[in-house]
Design an enzyme around this catalytic site. Structure first.
Site, PDB file in Angstrom:
ATOM      1  CB  SER A 143      -0.820  -0.133   1.437  1.00  0.00           C
ATOM      2  OG  SER A 143      -1.667   1.230   1.234  1.00  0.00           O
ATOM      3  CE  LYS A 169      -4.772  -0.065   0.003  1.00  0.00           C
ATOM      4  NZ  LYS A 169      -5.391  -0.646   1.137  1.00  0.00           N
ATOM      5  CG  LEU A 170      -1.085   3.784  -6.873  1.00  0.00           C
ATOM      6  CD1 LEU A 170      -1.078   4.727  -8.008  1.00  0.00           C
ATOM      7  CD2 LEU A 170       0.467   3.991  -6.104  1.00  0.00           C
ATOM      8  CE  LYS A 171      -4.032   3.477   1.835  1.00  0.00           C
ATOM      9  NZ  LYS A 171      -5.537   3.048   2.783  1.00  0.00           N
ATOM     10  CG  ASP A 196      -8.032   2.276   0.098  1.00  0.00           C
ATOM     11  OD1 ASP A 196      -8.953   2.813   0.006  1.00  0.00           O
ATOM     12  OD2 ASP A 196      -7.312   1.685   1.340  1.00  0.00           O
ATOM     13  CD  GLU A 221      -8.861  -1.030   0.011  1.00  0.00           C
ATOM     14  OE1 GLU A 221      -7.886  -1.219  -0.806  1.00  0.00           O
ATOM     15  OE2 GLU A 221      -8.731  -1.156   1.318  1.00  0.00           O
ATOM     16  CG  ASP A 246     -10.781  -1.123   4.160  1.00  0.00           C
ATOM     17  OD1 ASP A 246     -11.217  -1.673   5.297  1.00  0.00           O
ATOM     18  OD2 ASP A 246      -9.960  -0.579   4.222  1.00  0.00           O
ATOM     19  CE  LYS A 270      -7.689  -2.812   6.042  1.00  0.00           C
ATOM     20  NZ  LYS A 270      -7.915  -1.145   6.257  1.00  0.00           N
ATOM     21  N   GLY A 298      -4.629  -4.649   5.529  1.00  0.00           N
ATOM     22  CA  GLY A 298      -3.583  -4.507   6.561  1.00  0.00           C
ATOM     23  C   GLY A 298      -3.957  -3.203   7.320  1.00  0.00           C
TER      24      GLY A 298
HETATM   25  O1  OSB Z   1      -7.491   1.487   3.780  1.00  0.00           O
HETATM   26  O2  OSB Z   1      -6.262  -0.351   3.807  1.00  0.00           O
HETATM   27  C1  OSB Z   1      -6.530   0.643   4.394  1.00  0.00           C
HETATM   28  C2  OSB Z   1      -3.603   1.678   6.652  1.00  0.00           C
HETATM   29  C3  OSB Z   1      -4.256   1.952   7.655  1.00  0.00           C
HETATM   30  C4  OSB Z   1      -5.648   2.416   7.664  1.00  0.00           C
HETATM   31  C5  OSB Z   1      -6.502   1.931   6.363  1.00  0.00           C
HETATM   32  C6  OSB Z   1      -5.655   1.197   5.385  1.00  0.00           C
HETATM   33  C7  OSB Z   1      -4.405   1.204   5.620  1.00  0.00           C
HETATM   34  C8  OSB Z   1      -3.385   0.648   4.577  1.00  0.00           C
HETATM   35  C9  OSB Z   1      -2.156   0.097   4.704  1.00  0.00           C
HETATM   36  O3  OSB Z   1      -3.586   0.725   3.285  1.00  0.00           O
HETATM   37  C10 OSB Z   1      -2.219  -1.481   4.950  1.00  0.00           C
HETATM   38  C11 OSB Z   1      -0.990  -1.937   5.325  1.00  0.00           C
HETATM   39  O4  OSB Z   1      -1.011  -2.591   6.538  1.00  0.00           O
HETATM   40  O5  OSB Z   1       0.045  -2.539   4.590  1.00  0.00           O
HETATM   41 MG    MG Z   2      -8.705   0.422   2.656  1.00  0.00          MG
END
Ligand code: OSB
Ligand code: MG
Length: 378
Positions: A143, A169-171, A196, A221, A246, A270, A298
């Site tokens: 991520s 995965k790009l935020k 995401d 996502e 999610d 999760k 995660g």
């Molecule tokens: O939306 O998946 C998410 C981290 C904190 C809170 C929400 C998210 C995330 C991540 C990181 O995307 C996932 C990771 O643990 O690699």
């Molecule tokens: Mg997410």
């Protein structure tokens, strides 16, 4: 199993570099660890749980000090009371025992995880075997946080690809969406790529969100708010990119609703978000029975959560790579022996229980607060 003590240990883990999502920038994580001490046929066993709640209630309503409070004041005393009334405590029944307390799923999940770990260590069985994992290693996705600039993002992505991560995965958020994704596609070609949004958009942004369709993403996502199942369903009908939820999926029942209403083509599972690994496994079964691809999300877990997540992700319905990266993705120093990336995979531990435990000296150094709850001798 007779539980004799539950310790609530808050630890501080600095991140190697800041992690920015649509809702926050994190520079450290302060997970709450739950350490259960139990006696099984007179033999003492320890079990570890990790609570995924963040320091502030920005991803969900839970936050780390709140989870400590609810565990200390309600959840752990309820377990002790149940035990004092002559009932056996098991990982399979703890969810039911805690049912009268509404919500607080991450807190409940951490307690259940610690009990499951103790139970499995006592019986010499691994999480993977207990869940029914069918593989010995899982594909590792990463991520990638929101960057300060597109060239910087391209560098970060390039480094992760060079390390061997099999999916990126790009935020994204409003103002950091189409152009960064286009730049990554143009530079790195046909890599497995997804985005995401962490609930940062509304249905009014549908025209922008539809522009993601040109990039052949694995999924998008959680573009809309946690409660917007109906609106996700409406959006999904107008997009080619598969809709993945999610934040919205907090239970197997909610997952069933999302599937029935067409709000989820894919599910991010999760365990913490849904109240524990037992419920997470139920959602896996539901998704599999409905032909809905699932993957393991995660929350920047330490090696403890990573061990459990990798075991869960070894189930056959987890058909997409999870956010199960190596320890060094986020941490210079993990709490446990580090998880490493090998040819794009993370190995699932095979020793009893989680198969890993905190390194005592590291735990001591990272601990910022401890509390102990014991049965009321009244
Ligand atoms: O939306 O998946 C998410 C981290 C904190 C809170 C929400 C998210 C995330 C991540 C990181 O995307 C996932 C990771 O643990 O690699
Ligand atoms: Mg997410």
């Amino acid at each position: 199993m007779n539980i004799i003590e539950v310790e609530l240990i808050t630890v501080r883990m600095p991140l190697k570099s800041p992690f920015t999502t649509s809702f926050s920038t994190q520079t450290e994580r302060r997970p709450l660890l739950v350490k259960v001490t139990a006696l099984e046929d007179g033999v003492q066993t320890i079990g570890w749980g990790e609570c995924v709640a963040m320091s502030d209630p920005l991803y969900s309503e839970e936050y780390v000090d709140g989870t400590r409070a609810v565990l200390e004041r309600y959840l752990v005393p309820m377990l002790f009371a149940h035990q004092a009334a002559g009932h056996e405590i098991t990982a399979e029944t703890v969810g039911h025992v805690l049912r009268p307390i509404i919500g607080h799923r991450m807190a409940k999940g951490a307690l259940e995880m610690a009990i499951l770990d103790a139970q499995l260590r006592a019986s010499g069985r691994s999480f993977a075997s207990y869940f029914g994992a069918t593989v010995s290693k899982v594909k590792s996705g990463v991520s990638v946080g929101i960057a300060d600039s597109i060239p910087e993002l391209l560098d970060v992505v390039g480094n992760f690809l060079a390390e061997g991560y099999v999916r990126i995965k790009l935020k994204v958020k409003p103002g950091w969406d189409i152009e960064p994704v286009r730049a990554v596609r143009e530079k790195y070609g046909d890599i497995p790529l997804q985005v995401d949004a962490n609930a940062a958009y509304t249905l009014a942004d549908a025209p922008t969100l539809r522009r993601f369709d040109e990039f052949d993403l694995l999924l998008i996502e959680q573009p809309l708010a946690e409660d917007d199942l109906r609106q996700h369903a409406i959006l999904a009908k107008t997009m080619r990119t598969p809709m993945c939820l999610d934040e919205s999926i907090v239970s197997a029942e909610r997952a069933a609703d999302a599937i029935a209403w067409g709000a989820a083509d894919v599910i991010n599972i999760k365990a913490g978000r849904v109240g524990g690994y037992v419920e997470a496994k139920r959602i896996h079964e539901l998704a599999r029975a409905n032909g809905i691809p699932a993957w393991c999300g995660g929350m920047l877990e330490s090696g403890l959560g990573r061990a459990a997540n990798s075991a869960l992700a070894g189930l056959p319905g987890f058909t997409l790579p999870g956010d199960i990266s190596a320890s060094d993705r986020f941490y210079e120093q993990d709490l446990t022996e580090p998880f490493v990336l090998e040819d794009g995979y993370i190995k699932i531990p095979t020793a009893p229980g989680l198969g890993v435990e905190p390194i005592p000296s590291v735990l001591a150094e990272m601990t910022v607060h401890t509390a102990s709850v014991r049965p009321d001798r009244g």
